[in-house]
Enzyme design. Sequence first.
Site, PDB file in Angstrom:
ATOM      1  N   TYR A   1       0.831  -1.208   0.000  1.00 13.16           N
ATOM      2  CA  TYR A   1       0.000   0.000   0.000  1.00 13.16           C
ATOM      3  C   TYR A   1       0.869   1.264   0.000  1.00 13.16           C
ATOM      4  O   TYR A   1       0.641   2.195  -0.782  1.00 13.16           O
ATOM      5  CB  TYR A   1      -0.905  -0.037   1.234  1.00 13.16           C
TER       6      TYR A   1
ATOM      7  N   LYS B   1       1.096   4.172  -2.806  1.00 16.63           N
ATOM      8  CA  LYS B   1       0.704   5.551  -2.505  1.00 16.63           C
ATOM      9  C   LYS B   1       1.877   6.518  -2.669  1.00 16.63           C
ATOM     10  O   LYS B   1       1.705   7.652  -3.121  1.00 16.63           O
ATOM     11  CB  LYS B   1       0.129   5.635  -1.083  1.00 16.63           C
TER      12      LYS B   1
HETATM   13  N1  LIG Z   1     -10.142   5.944   5.010  1.00 19.12           N
HETATM   14  C1  LIG Z   1      -8.926   6.289   5.338  1.00 19.12           C
HETATM   15  O1  LIG Z   1      -8.572   6.385   6.539  1.00 19.12           O
HETATM   16  C2  LIG Z   1      -7.914   6.626   4.268  1.00 19.12           C
HETATM   17  C3  LIG Z   1      -6.663   7.101   4.691  1.00 19.12           C
HETATM   18  C4  LIG Z   1      -5.717   7.410   3.724  1.00 19.12           C
HETATM   19  C5  LIG Z   1      -6.012   7.259   2.382  1.00 19.12           C
HETATM   20  N2  LIG Z   1      -7.223   6.778   2.002  1.00 19.12           N
HETATM   21  C6  LIG Z   1      -7.455   6.623   0.568  1.00 19.12           C
HETATM   22  O2  LIG Z   1      -8.635   7.310   0.201  1.00 19.12           O
HETATM   23  C7  LIG Z   1      -9.279   6.636  -0.879  1.00 19.12           C
HETATM   24  C8  LIG Z   1     -10.726   6.335  -0.499  1.00 19.12           C
HETATM   25  O3  LIG Z   1     -10.729   5.583   0.676  1.00 19.12           O
HETATM   26  P1  LIG Z   1     -12.079   5.206   1.445  1.00 19.12           P
HETATM   27  O4  LIG Z   1     -11.695   4.980   2.865  1.00 19.12           O
HETATM   28  O5  LIG Z   1     -13.121   6.185   1.114  1.00 19.12           O
HETATM   29  O6  LIG Z   1     -12.380   3.786   0.779  1.00 19.12           O
HETATM   30  P2  LIG Z   1     -13.729   2.905   0.757  1.00 19.12           P
HETATM   31  O7  LIG Z   1     -13.260   1.497   0.847  1.00 19.12           O
HETATM   32  O8  LIG Z   1     -14.735   3.416   1.731  1.00 19.12           O
HETATM   33  O9  LIG Z   1     -14.291   3.175  -0.705  1.00 19.12           O
HETATM   34  C9  LIG Z   1     -13.528   2.850  -1.827  1.00 19.12           C
HETATM   35  C10 LIG Z   1     -14.440   2.703  -3.036  1.00 19.12           C
HETATM   36  O10 LIG Z   1     -13.607   2.342  -4.140  1.00 19.12           O
HETATM   37  C11 LIG Z   1     -14.246   1.319  -4.872  1.00 19.12           C
HETATM   38  N3  LIG Z   1     -13.230   0.532  -5.575  1.00 19.12           N
HETATM   39  C12 LIG Z   1     -12.366  -0.381  -5.044  1.00 19.12           C
HETATM   40  N4  LIG Z   1     -11.614  -0.909  -6.005  1.00 19.12           N
HETATM   41  C13 LIG Z   1     -11.996  -0.344  -7.178  1.00 19.12           C
HETATM   42  C14 LIG Z   1     -11.586  -0.494  -8.523  1.00 19.12           C
HETATM   43  N5  LIG Z   1     -10.628  -1.372  -8.866  1.00 19.12           N
HETATM   44  N6  LIG Z   1     -12.185   0.253  -9.466  1.00 19.12           N
HETATM   45  C15 LIG Z   1     -13.175   1.124  -9.150  1.00 19.12           C
HETATM   46  N7  LIG Z   1     -13.604   1.297  -7.890  1.00 19.12           N
HETATM   47  C16 LIG Z   1     -13.021   0.577  -6.917  1.00 19.12           C
HETATM   48  C17 LIG Z   1     -14.989   0.494  -3.824  1.00 19.12           C
HETATM   49  O11 LIG Z   1     -16.036  -0.269  -4.415  1.00 19.12           O
HETATM   50  C18 LIG Z   1     -15.499   1.589  -2.892  1.00 19.12           C
HETATM   51  O12 LIG Z   1     -16.766   2.057  -3.284  1.00 19.12           O
HETATM   52  C19 LIG Z   1      -8.442   5.388  -1.155  1.00 19.12           C
HETATM   53  O13 LIG Z   1      -7.559   5.650  -2.216  1.00 19.12           O
HETATM   54  C20 LIG Z   1      -7.673   5.185   0.128  1.00 19.12           C
HETATM   55  O14 LIG Z   1      -6.460   4.504  -0.078  1.00 19.12           O
HETATM   56  C21 LIG Z   1      -8.183   6.448   2.917  1.00 19.12           C
END
Ligand SMILES: NC(=O)c1ccc[n+]([C@@H]2O[C@H](COP(=O)([O-])OP(=O)(O)OC[C@H]3O[C@@H](n4cnc5c(N)ncnc54)[C@H](O)[C@@H]3O)[C@@H](O)[C@H]2O)c1
Length: 249
Positions: free
Chosen positions: A154, A158
């Site tokens: 990951y 990133k």
């Molecule tokens: N939540 C956190 O604490 C956090 C922290 C740092 C970074 N992020 C990043 O923020 C972004 C969103 O995170 P989140 O927590 O909202 O995630 P989440 O899991 O709540 O939602 C992610 C969405 O992406 C969709 N998805 C997954 N794989 C896919 C693909 N191959 N093609 C199209 N859609 C796809 C899923 O169906 C889901 O609807 C991500 O890139 C994650 O790495 C999140």
Amino acid sequence: MMKLQDRVALVTGGGNGIGRATALRLAKEGARVVVGDINEEAAQKVAGDINEEGGEASIAILNVADWAAADAAVRTILDRYGRLDILINNAGIFRDAFAHKLTEEMWDQVVDINLKGTFNMARAVYGPMSQQKFGRIVNTASLAIRGNIGQSNYVASKAGIVGLTRTLALEYARHNITVNCVSPGVTQTQMYWAVPEKVREGLVNRIPLKRVASPDDLAALHAFLCSDDAAYITGQTIACDGGITIGLM
Ligand SMILES: NC(=O)c1ccc[n+]([C@@H]2O[C@H](COP(=O)([O-])OP(=O)(O)OC[C@H]3O[C@@H](n4cnc5c(N)ncnc54)[C@H](O)[C@@H]3O)[C@@H](O)[C@H]2O)c1
């Protein structure tokens, strides 16, 4: 006037979490929003919520890592709206394990969706954005880019996105396309609830602002970076993390 009046925006991973909040926010700012997700039911629900609230939304079902699917989604958007102004490159996954226990499949899945997927979508929108001489691309990193135990795949994906953002910003700038990156801190989404409770408890205490982010905190940053107010910002990775990555201890 609304900030994003008449813009057309594609939000990947728009069916849940940060992507969902961002799709709703961009719609509130006047954009016509395409909710892109691999999960059709989730995308339908978000698009439905936007349309119910008087906004305008449709869906694109795709895996962001799939070249042909990205091109097809962009073609469909152009047929429907005639333009594409904003790409929120938000879809991402994690498959955690210590490096010595990580399988090839876990490595490939995460790097494919997060890093290749981000590149693939930015590649697919270049045509219309360069022709329009306008575009806003916002990628997604993570507080984990500083390094995090159990997340070698990951973190590599990133951190790669940060370098990719800077390079695409250089290449796309001559067409008035900005490319930036948001770096979320601990954000209350399904990704957050998947973290073990013990780890979650410790996290809040280490955040200077003493709370985890809400998806709306990230949506606000996305809306700003897509607005005319951010016209002169490109190649940047901007943390929205309550201060967790500042300071030494
Ligand atoms: N939540 C956190 O604490 C956090 C922290 C740092 C970074 N992020 C990043 O923020 C972004 C969103 O995170 P989140 O927590 O909202 O995630 P989440 O899991 O709540 O939602 C992610 C969405 O992406 C969709 N998805 C997954 N794989 C896919 C693909 N191959 N093609 C199209 N859609 C796809 C899923 O169906 C889901 O609807 C991500 O890139 C994650 O790495 C999140």
